[in-house]
Design a protein around this motif. Sequence first.
Motif, PDB file in Angstrom:
ATOM      1  N   ILE A  15       0.845  -1.191   0.000  1.00  0.00           N
ATOM      2  CA  ILE A  15       0.000   0.000   0.000  1.00  0.00           C
ATOM      3  C   ILE A  15       0.879   1.239   0.000  1.00  0.00           C
ATOM      4  N   GLY A  16       0.817   1.998  -1.091  1.00  0.00           N
ATOM      5  CA  GLY A  16       1.622   3.204  -1.243  1.00  0.00           C
ATOM      6  C   GLY A  16       2.631   3.056  -2.361  1.00  0.00           C
ATOM      7  N   PRO A  23       9.032   1.218  -6.964  1.00  0.00           N
ATOM      8  CA  PRO A  23      10.132   0.297  -7.269  1.00  0.00           C
ATOM      9  C   PRO A  23      10.282  -0.805  -6.238  1.00  0.00           C
ATOM     10  N   MET A  24       9.964  -0.535  -4.988  1.00  0.00           N
ATOM     11  CA  MET A  24      10.042  -1.573  -3.959  1.00  0.00           C
ATOM     12  C   MET A  24       9.043  -2.690  -4.253  1.00  0.00           C
ATOM     13  N   ALA A  25       7.818  -2.311  -4.580  1.00  0.00           N
ATOM     14  CA  ALA A  25       6.801  -3.313  -4.885  1.00  0.00           C
ATOM     15  C   ALA A  25       7.190  -4.131  -6.112  1.00  0.00           C
ATOM     16  N   LYS A  26       7.766  -3.476  -7.105  1.00  0.00           N
ATOM     17  CA  LYS A  26       8.182  -4.182  -8.318  1.00  0.00           C
ATOM     18  C   LYS A  26       9.314  -5.171  -8.020  1.00  0.00           C
ATOM     19  N   HIS A  27      10.219  -4.821  -7.112  1.00  0.00           N
ATOM     20  CA  HIS A  27      11.282  -5.759  -6.728  1.00  0.00           C
ATOM     21  C   HIS A  27      10.696  -7.013  -6.076  1.00  0.00           C
ATOM     22  N   GLY A  37      -1.093  -4.498  -5.218  1.00  0.00           N
ATOM     23  CA  GLY A  37      -0.739  -3.123  -4.934  1.00  0.00           C
ATOM     24  C   GLY A  37      -1.916  -2.176  -4.931  1.00  0.00           C
ATOM     25  N   TYR A  38      -1.916  -1.240  -3.969  1.00  0.00           N
ATOM     26  CA  TYR A  38      -2.968  -0.223  -3.909  1.00  0.00           C
ATOM     27  C   TYR A  38      -2.344   1.145  -3.691  1.00  0.00           C
ATOM     28  N   ASN A  39      -2.904   2.134  -4.371  1.00  0.00           N
ATOM     29  CA  ASN A  39      -2.512   3.524  -4.236  1.00  0.00           C
ATOM     30  C   ASN A  39      -3.752   4.368  -4.502  1.00  0.00           C
ATOM     31  N   VAL A  68       1.662 -10.967   4.241  1.00  0.00           N
ATOM     32  CA  VAL A  68       2.428  -9.791   4.636  1.00  0.00           C
ATOM     33  C   VAL A  68       1.747  -8.560   4.059  1.00  0.00           C
ATOM     34  N   VAL A  69       1.624  -7.511   4.868  1.00  0.00           N
ATOM     35  CA  VAL A  69       1.109  -6.221   4.410  1.00  0.00           C
ATOM     36  C   VAL A  69       2.205  -5.192   4.615  1.00  0.00           C
ATOM     37  N   ILE A  70       2.565  -4.495   3.546  1.00  0.00           N
ATOM     38  CA  ILE A  70       3.589  -3.449   3.624  1.00  0.00           C
ATOM     39  C   ILE A  70       2.929  -2.104   3.344  1.00  0.00           C
ATOM     40  N   THR A  71       3.171  -1.133   4.217  1.00  0.00           N
ATOM     41  CA  THR A  71       2.712   0.231   3.978  1.00  0.00           C
ATOM     42  C   THR A  71       3.925   1.128   3.768  1.00  0.00           C
ATOM     43  N   MET A  72       3.839   1.989   2.745  1.00  0.00           N
ATOM     44  CA  MET A  72       4.913   2.938   2.441  1.00  0.00           C
ATOM     45  C   MET A  72       4.235   4.267   2.128  1.00  0.00           C
ATOM     46  N   LEU A  73       4.001   5.055   3.186  1.00  0.00           N
ATOM     47  CA  LEU A  73       3.147   6.238   3.100  1.00  0.00           C
ATOM     48  C   LEU A  73       3.883   7.479   3.602  1.00  0.00           C
ATOM     49  N   PRO A  74       3.373   8.682   3.273  1.00  0.00           N
ATOM     50  CA  PRO A  74       4.149   9.900   3.541  1.00  0.00           C
ATOM     51  C   PRO A  74       4.340  10.249   5.010  1.00  0.00           C
TER      52      PRO A  74
END
Length: 300
Positions: A15-16, A23-27, A37-39, A68-74
């Motif tokens: 998420i993010g 690029p992290m999600a694509k790796h 993926g969600y944005n 696994v849930v990954i969040t990459m937010l501001p």
Amino acid sequence: MAAAREEGSVKIAFIGLGIMGMPMAKHLVAAGHTVSGYNRSRAKVDEFAADGGTAAASVTDAVQGADVVITMLPNHPEVEEVVLGQGGVLESAEPGALLIDMSTIRPETSIAIAEAARDKNVRVLDAPVSGGEAGAKQAALSIMVGGEEADFAAARPVFEALGKTVVHVGPHGAGQVVKAANQLVVGGIYGLVSEAIVLMEASGVDAKTGLDVLAGGLAANRILDLKRESMVARQFQPGFRIDLHHKDMGIATDAARQADVALPMTGLVAQLLAAARAMGHGSLDHSALLKVVEQLSGRA
């Protein structure tokens, strides 16, 4: 972690999909994981799907069934909304799922999320990163992780698809404290490199040549390695924006207050970054701190 769909693979919700997250999600897709993926921007979701990811229509859609849930937010308000809000991660995650927040936020928010997740039988790690857009694209991030040792061990294969330096630094919130320390050091170095450039140019010395010498001696550092040429050329295309570094310095100064310590140089760098935003440079790379130092010397 739940049983893999294929050997070595897990189902991941990401998420993010921003400058760092995409690029992290694509790796993770390239590493063989199934990644949903969600944005908020649908264009980002479509781009991710075009590169092998799975498009999700909402946080709930992304998270359901994920190991696994990954969040990459501001910032922390976005993390709180996505994780704690209606239809958020804690409402949608499977019992036993592992939430890895890779955003840079306040340590106290990371601790609060871990406490809330415990009631939902969701495990949590705070795992902010350093390395900027280049590090994200090259899967060369430095990842500093707070949380339980067993959860860190379970998450290591995921981290190793994203970074080269992966370290468990302590309990919940510790990753965010180390990231705050990272950001105050990075900001300070940018400020000093900026002053070095201004000093050399004002003295009639070629700054590029001078920085080449500095990069080979005791003053060597990653910022000189990666940014000295673009700084001398005044090229400030954002890899990590002034706006975000300004936010991070607020985290650092708040953490200092919580720990009851004095960080005078951190305070100065925080004010220089605040000045950069006030001058309208918030969307530029944090190396644009040079523009503030030039202004202070009347050389803008």
